[in-house]
Write a protein that holds these residues in place. Structure first.
Motif, PDB file in Angstrom:
ATOM      1  N   SER A 125      30.697  44.197  -7.193  1.00  0.00           N
ATOM      2  CA  SER A 125      31.487  43.775  -8.365  1.00  0.00           C
ATOM      3  C   SER A 125      32.273  42.506  -8.064  1.00  0.00           C
ATOM      4  N   PHE A 126      32.657  42.316  -6.802  1.00  0.00           N
ATOM      5  CA  PHE A 126      33.355  41.088  -6.424  1.00  0.00           C
ATOM      6  C   PHE A 126      32.473  39.878  -6.703  1.00  0.00           C
ATOM      7  N   PHE A 127      31.208  39.942  -6.270  1.00  0.00           N
ATOM      8  CA  PHE A 127      30.283  38.834  -6.526  1.00  0.00           C
ATOM      9  C   PHE A 127      30.015  38.671  -8.024  1.00  0.00           C
ATOM     10  N   VAL A 128      29.909  39.811  -8.733  1.00  0.00           N
ATOM     11  CA  VAL A 128      29.598  39.738 -10.163  1.00  0.00           C
ATOM     12  C   VAL A 128      30.742  39.087 -10.930  1.00  0.00           C
ATOM     13  N   LEU A 129      31.962  39.537 -10.676  1.00  0.00           N
ATOM     14  CA  LEU A 129      33.114  38.989 -11.402  1.00  0.00           C
ATOM     15  C   LEU A 129      33.390  37.548 -11.015  1.00  0.00           C
ATOM     16  N   ARG A 130      33.120  37.211  -9.781  1.00  0.00           N
ATOM     17  CA  ARG A 130      33.371  35.850  -9.312  1.00  0.00           C
ATOM     18  C   ARG A 130      32.417  34.844  -9.954  1.00  0.00           C
ATOM     19  N   GLY A 131      31.197  35.264 -10.186  1.00  0.00           N
ATOM     20  CA  GLY A 131      30.210  34.341 -10.752  1.00  0.00           C
ATOM     21  C   GLY A 131      30.218  34.264 -12.261  1.00  0.00           C
ATOM     22  N   LYS A 132      30.976  35.151 -12.942  1.00  0.00           N
ATOM     23  CA  LYS A 132      31.015  35.137 -14.405  1.00  0.00           C
ATOM     24  C   LYS A 132      31.906  34.038 -14.958  1.00  0.00           C
ATOM     25  N   SER A 133      32.789  33.495 -14.135  1.00  0.00           N
ATOM     26  CA  SER A 133      33.708  32.474 -14.614  1.00  0.00           C
ATOM     27  C   SER A 133      32.941  31.239 -15.091  1.00  0.00           C
ATOM     28  N   LYS A 134      33.451  30.615 -16.151  1.00  0.00           N
ATOM     29  CA  LYS A 134      32.783  29.430 -16.682  1.00  0.00           C
ATOM     30  C   LYS A 134      32.886  28.246 -15.738  1.00  0.00           C
ATOM     31  N   SER A 135      33.834  28.302 -14.816  1.00  0.00           N
ATOM     32  CA  SER A 135      33.970  27.223 -13.847  1.00  0.00           C
ATOM     33  C   SER A 135      33.254  27.528 -12.533  1.00  0.00           C
ATOM     34  N   ALA A 136      32.437  28.607 -12.502  1.00  0.00           N
ATOM     35  CA  ALA A 136      31.745  28.999 -11.271  1.00  0.00           C
ATOM     36  C   ALA A 136      30.697  27.967 -10.900  1.00  0.00           C
ATOM     37  N   THR A 137      30.487  27.834  -9.584  1.00  0.00           N
ATOM     38  CA  THR A 137      29.469  26.906  -9.094  1.00  0.00           C
ATOM     39  C   THR A 137      28.094  27.551  -9.177  1.00  0.00           C
ATOM     40  N   VAL A 138      27.093  26.758  -8.843  1.00  0.00           N
ATOM     41  CA  VAL A 138      25.713  27.269  -8.885  1.00  0.00           C
ATOM     42  C   VAL A 138      25.559  28.421  -7.892  1.00  0.00           C
ATOM     43  N   ARG A 139      26.126  28.255  -6.724  1.00  0.00           N
ATOM     44  CA  ARG A 139      26.006  29.291  -5.695  1.00  0.00           C
ATOM     45  C   ARG A 139      26.672  30.590  -6.157  1.00  0.00           C
ATOM     46  N   GLN A 140      27.817  30.476  -6.782  1.00  0.00           N
ATOM     47  CA  GLN A 140      28.501  31.674  -7.263  1.00  0.00           C
ATOM     48  C   GLN A 140      27.721  32.352  -8.399  1.00  0.00           C
ATOM     49  N   ARG A 141      27.128  31.574  -9.268  1.00  0.00           N
ATOM     50  CA  ARG A 141      26.360  32.146 -10.377  1.00  0.00           C
ATOM     51  C   ARG A 141      25.121  32.856  -9.857  1.00  0.00           C
ATOM     52  N   VAL A 142      24.434  32.228  -8.910  1.00  0.00           N
ATOM     53  CA  VAL A 142      23.239  32.864  -8.342  1.00  0.00           C
ATOM     54  C   VAL A 142      23.635  34.149  -7.622  1.00  0.00           C
ATOM     55  N   GLY A 143      24.738  34.098  -6.863  1.00  0.00           N
ATOM     56  CA  GLY A 143      25.199  35.304  -6.189  1.00  0.00           C
ATOM     57  C   GLY A 143      25.562  36.400  -7.171  1.00  0.00           C
ATOM     58  N   CYS A 144      26.157  36.015  -8.272  1.00  0.00           N
ATOM     59  CA  CYS A 144      26.495  36.995  -9.306  1.00  0.00           C
ATOM     60  C   CYS A 144      25.245  37.697  -9.831  1.00  0.00           C
ATOM     61  N   LEU A 145      24.217  36.926 -10.139  1.00  0.00           N
ATOM     62  CA  LEU A 145      22.969  37.503 -10.666  1.00  0.00           C
ATOM     63  C   LEU A 145      22.288  38.378  -9.626  1.00  0.00           C
ATOM     64  N   HIS A 146      22.296  37.954  -8.355  1.00  0.00           N
ATOM     65  CA  HIS A 146      21.672  38.768  -7.303  1.00  0.00           C
ATOM     66  C   HIS A 146      22.435  40.075  -7.114  1.00  0.00           C
ATOM     67  N   ALA A 147      23.767  40.016  -7.132  1.00  0.00           N
ATOM     68  CA  ALA A 147      24.548  41.238  -6.970  1.00  0.00           C
ATOM     69  C   ALA A 147      24.300  42.199  -8.125  1.00  0.00           C
ATOM     70  N   ALA A 148      24.216  41.668  -9.336  1.00  0.00           N
ATOM     71  CA  ALA A 148      23.915  42.517 -10.487  1.00  0.00           C
ATOM     72  C   ALA A 148      22.526  43.133 -10.360  1.00  0.00           C
ATOM     73  N   SER A 149      21.554  42.338  -9.864  1.00  0.00           N
ATOM     74  CA  SER A 149      20.201  42.869  -9.675  1.00  0.00           C
ATOM     75  C   SER A 149      20.211  44.012  -8.668  1.00  0.00           C
ATOM     76  N   LEU A 150      20.968  43.849  -7.573  1.00  0.00           N
ATOM     77  CA  LEU A 150      21.043  44.916  -6.572  1.00  0.00           C
ATOM     78  C   LEU A 150      21.628  46.184  -7.169  1.00  0.00           C
ATOM     79  N   TYR A 151      22.655  46.048  -7.976  1.00  0.00           N
ATOM     80  CA  TYR A 151      23.252  47.236  -8.572  1.00  0.00           C
ATOM     81  C   TYR A 151      22.260  47.930  -9.498  1.00  0.00           C
TER      82      TYR A 151
END
Length: 1419
Positions: free
Chosen positions: A113-139
């Motif tokens: 959830s840390f990765f998911v919430l961190r990557g949802k921000s509109k100011s998130a970088t590409v790395r954070q967004r990709v990490g968010c999607l990967h963490a959601a996929s794992l869940y």
């Protein structure tokens, strides 16, 4: 067996090691338990701060670590699922191994959830967004492994958060610009915005700051590719989850999935065609929209709960895809820009719905019905969206059975009478689309009550044509346009249905053995002709009346006050004429040609297109050719340049461009034959259009259209059978042509002279000779002059040819020396005058001359004398004048031979003599031409002509006298000005032709300012507005509005008050109605008395309708000062005549036309409808009008209090003292005026408490009366009408709304008898035919606010139910109530969908007459 077990154990051991090592990057053992507990306590809704070193290590992990963990988990999950299917002993092994390795599931979910919430921000970088999607996929992958729920992996909020990452992690690069690209729905715009709270404003500020931060981020193509790959991985995980994990008891997660999938449909375009197979490998899906459709398909499976509920939710989301709308979280709806990508997605959604219906059949059909209803109800007014929406409805009805299709048509018919204009408009669009589909077979419908809705005849006659009486001009016009398109449909039954509307009897022809195909599998054939086998449709009196009435109505719509209605009616009329539904009569075609001169520019252009379309369809019809010429040629002089260009373009295309080289051995093609037929019409029946035609050539000459090739081609036709048309064109172009073969023209002249053949082309040849005279040598001129003189001396030519010949003679004798030219004319024209003098003397001075007179020859001599005398005034002797005078006066036996007239010759009057009327009428014209050149004759004959207008009995003479006096007014303005009252008196002549001629001539003089608005002239024009001949009244209205009012915009307001005194013949006022007029004229133009009251008020309304608001305001003040104040001060006596004036003044002040437009528009529904029609621009206009209304209302209120109220109080006391009947009119005026100030009566009349009490009482009584009338309209004592049958299609709805029972769909109900008098509203029109009132003539707005339904049907109303709509169009589990077919005995309840909380019980209808209640109360 043992080796296989060992091998499998080794692989599992290896996977376990890889999986354990892959988990290491998450640092699960180092995560503080307190942080994990805090995350769980926050329900995964906010990101908690952790230690910096741990956060830095977590952030440092890259994409590869997530991919490795995902691969291991995926392999492990696949093996475990395979093992679980073979042996249930390994079901929980992954959870056991995670526990043995010390991996806490709570910590794992918290870190993910840390990765998911961190990557949802509109100011998130590409790395954070990709990490968010990967963490959601794992869940999601963990959640799909059996045993996840027992191990507490499922968390609804975390699941929804992971699902939303699909849209939140993709960069919204449109930002604020995307908001500008979307179009707001008119439904959302019409709602007033509520004031925002402080917290909401702060939230918006935070969002705006985030958007600004996001706009600073820039993503490269490589970055977007990385995010898309992670998004694909997420969707694959979600699809795998839906294949194994049931959402049966998780409605919130189910709804989240449907929303996510519907948004992803727009993610990217799909190149290949989509297939909706049941089983798919998620790894082989190529595009994200394809995955989204597959996800929606999985949600419709029984695994995820009740399929009915699943279908409802899925179809609800697809509704906005089909509508091309974007529904926000706050229930605001915006329109998407209908680009190609949006349209493709919409088509794919429709195909998906059809596939689901085909797969699930009866299970999905009820929701298709509801989907169709919502598409209709939520459709906006924009034409582009309506068009696509109607096409969607047409495609979605294809899978329906005949019974279901009939149910939808039944609902659509009710929907077509909804109170909302956009709904009625869209129902017409849907009807047109359904007419383009193959017709359903009634025999396949089991229910006979539904079978009548299947034929195309029902859609045309009961859905489309019924909208012709709609209260909205937009809907009226659209329905008429669609009616014209119905004749172009391939369905023979559709064409026949239109024919039945306008043809009392008809014959259809179908070739033997051919039938109309109505099934869905086989397309219909197009029938262009009718068969040998004749079938009589009907010959009943009712159909005769209906057909005549429908045609009469259509012709009235062509003259509607609304522009778009006129245009649509023109299109419908042309369609009927093209397909021979109505005859190509002169009356019908005259309507088309007249609209080419419509006041509205758009209507003129539409009419030009219509007559051109009809000419292309009927090129051989001479009546159509004449109508085209009358419509197009006259528009060449239109003041609007764009209309001129349209007319010139049409003339160029049809006439000039078709002039080819003529060859006797080659036949003319259809286009050329049409050209020469039109030119022959101009030479024969349409000669009056010659001046307009000449104007066209003067414009073309400046454009160098007449080349040498054109002239050569044109001259080649001069010797053909259609040579008259060629000479006509040549006479127009010869002046602007660079080179003319004069030899050919002279040869034609010699041939005509030698043959002595006077034909239609003679005048045109003479005109050509005159134009080229400057290029001829003297010998040729002399020869032609001799030919002309010898020809003219025979007096065998018609008056038209005589005029052309003398004009040509003038051109041949013209030279630079004026004296020489005049000597030439005196010689030749003087010779003609002498010959005429001799002939007239032989007739007038001979006792038996008038008995054996040749009328035609006498006319030719008189005409020759008049035309020739204009060229040689010195050769006109007084004897000639007396001879012409004798033609129109008493025949004298002896005429003295005097060289000079005596000084005192009595004014002769035009008494009847033995000469024919036609001769005497031409004598008047000739005498007028003599006066044009001799001023002394004008002074002599003006009194004679004025007396003739007063006492003359012959129409032809008086008509020509009017023409002569108006012509003399141009040259001798001061002399004729004294006799303008005599001329204007002819506006009340007994003969309508003279009234029309006088109106036209005076309008021309006023336009050119040869005559001023003096004396009674204005009021005599006003009387023409109520002329007994409608054509004359219409012509007067046109002259006043479109010609004279433009010259003087204050003309109406300047004369309005005086109209009150003049038309009532009241002369007691010190200022008004004081101009001199004879007693006979006063009686002739008087409109005094109650029998003329309607005429007077028709004039008042006409004037007020064309006032500006400033003029209305000022005229009210002037009435107060110049009328009411004089009566209040008793300067005007309140006798019988004074009481009539005062009563009429109060009645005028009560007229709705007297009210300021800015205020009446506010109180009416016009502003709202305009806003719906024109959207943003009209909405802004409405806002401005509201502001203006507020200001104007304050000014009006102040003026009323200061100026009017004191006068009203004084007049009331005066009228009470004299016990005058005018007091009633005063109270009615107060009652109407105080409607706008109901709550301020005491304030207004503070000086007279009794009057204030009386006004309040009158207002309350009026309110009670309106309520009683409303109650009377709503109560029904009649039985329910029968269902429509196939033989008796449903007609229009009644004038008032009534209750609709879902079990018996009662459509055409006859109008109820009412004891109160019929009331006309702004939109209601009553047309009586043969003493009976037709309910079709009434404008209706069906009340869909209340529909009877089963008890309990209102419970658990779906969020998608449209508000303010009585028909239960809801995505609930069952049919909407309109389809509930139950018995009368079952319990019913009234559903008010406006409220979600309450469902009122059965409404008790009070069927007792309100009038009876009132009588009881009085007694």
């Amino acid at each position: 067996m043992c080796e296989t077990s060992i091998s499998g154990g080794f692989i599992r051991s290896q996977n376990k090691m890889e999986f354990t090592s892959a988990l290491q990057f998450l640092k699960l053992n180092e995560i503080p338990q307190a942080w994990v507990d805090a995350v769980w306590d926050a329900e995964f809704t906010e990101m908690k701060l952790m230690e910096d070193n741990i956060e830095e290590e977590l952030v440092a992990c890259g994409d590869q670590a997530f991919r490795s963990l995902y691969t291991c988990l995926m392999a492990y999950a696949s093996q475990q699922q395979t093992s679980s299917r073979d042996d249930g002993s390994l079901v929980n092994s992954i959870w056991t191994e995670l526990s043995e390795n010390g991996v806490s599931m709570k910590s794992l979910m918290a870190v993910l959830s840390f990765f998911v919430l961190r990557g949802k921000s509109k100011s998130a970088t590409v790395r954070q967004r990709v990490g968010c999607l990967h963490a959601a996929s794992l869940y999601l992958l963990l959640l799909g492994i059996p045993g996840s729920i027992s191990n507490k992996v499922f968390h609804e909020i975390l699941l929804d958060t992971c699902l939303n990452t699909s849209s939140q992690c993709w960069p919204q690069d449109f930002g604020k610009k995307r908001k500008k690209d979307t179009l707001k729905c008119s439904q959302a715009e019409s709602k007033r915005s509520k004031p925002q709270r402080k917290e909401t404003l702060e939230l918006h500020m935070d969002v705006d700051e985030e958007e600004e931060e996001e706009e600073e981020l820039h993503f490269s193509c490589q970055d977007l590719s990385k995010i898309r790959e992670a998004l694909v991985l997420l969707l694959q995980s979600l699809l795998r989850l839906l294949q194994t994990f049931a959402l049966k008891d998780k409605p919130q997660s189910f709804s989240s999935c449907t929303k996510i999938f519907s948004k992803l449909l727009y993610f990217e375009p799909v190149i290949s065609n989509l297939s909706f197979d049941a089983e798919k490998d998620v790894t082989k899906l190529q595009s994200i929209p394809e995955m989204a459709f597959y996800g929606l398909q999985l949600l419709c499976t029984p695994k995820h709960g009740d399929q009915r509920e699943s279908l409802r939710k899925v179809f609800h989301q697809l509704l906005y895809v089909i509508l091309m709308m974007n529904k926000g979280d706050r229930r605001t709806t915006t329109l998407l820009v209908p680009s190609q990508a949006i349209l493709t997605t919409r088509n794919q959604a429709i195909q998906f719905v059809c596939h689901i219906v085909e797969e699930l059949k009866d299970l999905a059909l009820p929701f298709v019905q509801i989907l169709l209803q919502h598409i209709c109800y939520q459709m906006v007014e924009k034409s582009e969206f309506r068009s696509h929406g109607a096409q969607a409805v047409g495609m979605l009805t294809l899978p329906l059975s005949n019974a279901d299709y009939a149910c939808f048509i039944k609902w659509l018919y009710k929907f077509s009478r909804h109170s909302k204009m956009a709904s009625r408009l869209f129902s017409v669009d849907v009807g047109m689309v359904l007419l383009g589909k193959p017709e359903r077979d009634k025999e396949d419908c089991i229910d006979p009550e539904l079978a009548c809705y299947l034929p195309h005849k029902f859609l045309i006659q009961s859905l489309l044509f019924a909208r012709r009486y709609d209260q909205s001009p937009t809907v009226q016009g659209h329905a008429l346009s669609c009616l014209a398109q119905c004749l172009e449909l391939p369905s023979l039954n559709a064409t026949r249905a239109v024919q039945n509307l306008f043809c009392a009897t008809g014959t259809q022809s179908v070739l033997e053995g051919e039938t109309t195909v109505g099934s869905l599998q086989q397309p219909q054939s197009t029938y262009r002709s009718l068969p040998f086998r004749t079938v009589e449709i009907s010959n009943s009196d009712t159909m005769v009346c209906d057909a005549k009435e429908n045609l009469s109505f259509l012709l009235r719509r062509v003259q509607s006050s609304k522009t778009n209605v006129r245009k649509s009616a023109l299109q419908a009329l042309v369609g009927l004429l093209k397909h021979d539904v109505i005859p190509l009569s002169r009356e019908n075609l005259l309507v088309l040609s007249e609209r080419c001169r419509d006041p509205a520019v758009s209507v003129k252009k539409k009419a030009l297109l219509c007559v051109g379309e009809l000419l292309n369809a009927k090129p051989d019809c001479s009546t159509v050719q004449k109508a085209w010429l009358e419509g197009v040629v006259a528009v060449v002089v239109d003041p609007e340049s764009s209309v001129q260009e349209k007319a010139l373009e049409a003339l160029d295309q049809v006439l000039l461009s078709q002039i080819k080289v003529y060859s006797a051995s080659r036949h003319l093609d259809n286009s050329q034959r049409l050209t020469w037929n039109l030119l022959n019409q101009l030479c024969d029946e349409c000669q009056n259009l010659s001046q307009y035609f000449s104007r066209a050539f003067s414009i073309w000459s400046k454009q160098n259209k007449f080349t040498t090739t054109f002239i050569t081609n044109l001259i080649s036709h001069t010797e053909a059978d259609h040579g008259a048309g060629a000479w006509l064109l040549l006479s127009k172009v010869v002046a602007a042509s660079p080179k003319i073969p004069y030899g050919v023209i002279l040869d034609a002249w010699d041939s005509m002279v030698s043959s002595k053949d006077v034909s239609a082309k003679t005048c045109h040849i003479l005109c050509v000779i005159g134009e080229i005279s400057a290029h001829l040598n003297e010998d040729t001129k002399k020869r032609i002059v001799d030919d002309l003189m010898s020809w003219l001396k025979t007096f065998t030519m018609s008056p038209e040819v005589i005029s052309a010949a003398i004009e040509t003679l003038h051109q041949l004798g013209s030279s630079e020396d004026v004296k020489q030219t005049q000597a030439f004319l005196d010689h030749h024209c003087g010779e003609l005058v002498s010959l005429c003098e001799v002939y007239l003397a032989s007739i007038i001075l001979n006792e038996s001359g008038a008995q054996n007179i040749n009328e035609e020859l006498m006319v030719r001599y008189l005409h020759t004398l008049g035309v020739a005398s204009l060229n040689c005034p010195a050769r006109v002797s007084k004897r000639v004048v007396l001879l012409v005078e004798s033609v129109v006066t008493t025949h004298s036996d002896k005429l003295p031979d005097l060289d000079e007239l005596p000084n005192s010759v009595p004014l002769s009057q035009f008494k009847a003599n033995s000469l024919p009327t036609r001769v005497r009428a031409h004598g008047v014209i000739t005498l007028g031409k003599l006066c044009l050149q001799h001023e002394d004759l004008v002074q002599k004959y003006l009194p004679v002509w004025a007396r003739e207008l007063e006492v003359g009995t012959e129409v032809a003479l008086r008509n020509n006298v009017v023409v002569i006096m108006c012509d003399l007014c141009v040259r001798y303005t001061n002399k004729v000005d004294h006799y303008i009252p005599n001329i204007s008196a002819c506006l009340r002549d007994n003969d309508p032709i003279i009234r029309e001629q006088t109106l036209i001539m005076l309008t021309n003089l006023l336009q050119e300012q040869f005559v001023k608005w003096k004396g009674s002239l204005f009021f005599r024009f006003m009387v023409m507005l109520v002329d007994p001949v409608p054509a004359n009244a219409s012509l007067c209205e046109y002259c006043l509005l479109h010609i004279l009012l433009k010259k003087n915009t204050e003309m109406f307001s300047q004369h309005f008050i005086e109209c009150i005194f003049h038309f009532n013949s009241f002369s007691g006022h010190t200022s008004y109605n004081k101009f001199p007029q004879t007693k006979s004229d006063e009686v002739r133009f008087s409109l005094k008395g109650p029998h003329h009251r309607e005429k007077r008020f028709r004039i008042y309304r006409f004037l007020l309708e064309h006032f500006t608001d400033a003029q209305r305001f000022n005229i009210t003040n002037k009435i107060n000062q110049n009328v009411l104040a004089l009566f209040a001060d008793e300067e005007l006596r309140l006798d019988a005549e004074g009481a009539e004036i005062l009563s009429e003044t109060f009645n005028i002040l009560t007229l709705k036309e007297m009210k300021l437009q800015v205020m009446s528009a506010h109180h009416g529904g016009a502003a709202v409808e305009e806003a719906e029609e024109e959207n943003a621009a009209a909405m802004a206009k409405v806002v401005i009008q509201a502001a203006q209304n507020k200001v104007v209302s304050q000014v009006r209120k102040k003026a009323f209090i200061e100026n009017t109220v004191p006068l009203i109080i004084s007049l009331k006391h005066l009228l009470e003292r004299q016990r005058s009947s005018v007091l009633k009119d005063l109270m009615v005026y107060l009652q109407v005026t105080m409607q706008d100030y109901r709550n301020e009566v005491k304030e207004f009349f503070a000086g007279d408490e009794q009057l204030a009490a009386e006004v309040e009482f009158a207002l309350k009584e009026a309110e009670k009366q309106r309520e009683m009338e409303k109650q009377m309209d709503n109560c029904s004592l009649m039985e329910d009408p029968q269902m429509p049958t196939a033989q008796a299609p449903v007609q229009d709805s009644p004038i008032k709304p009534r209750l609709l029972l879902p079990l018996n769909f009662a459509t055409p109900q006859p109008s109820r008898p009412s004891p109160v008098n019929a009331r006309l509203t702004l939109t209601e029109k009553h047309v009586h035919f043969r003493g009976r009132c037709r309910p079709e003539e009434h404008l209706e707005s069906m009340d869909l606010e209340k529909t009877l339904m089963h008890a309990g049907a209102a419970k658990n109303r779906a969020i998608s139910t449209p508000r303010d709509f009585g028909i239960n169009v809801t995505f609930e589990g069952g049919f909407s109530a309109i389809y509930s077919e139950t018995s009368h005995d079952e319990e019913m309840s009234v559903l008010h969908v406006q409220s979600e909380q309450t469902s009122p019980g059965l409404r008790q209808w009070n069927v007792q007459s309100p009038l009876r209640q009132k009588k009881k109360a009085i007694s």
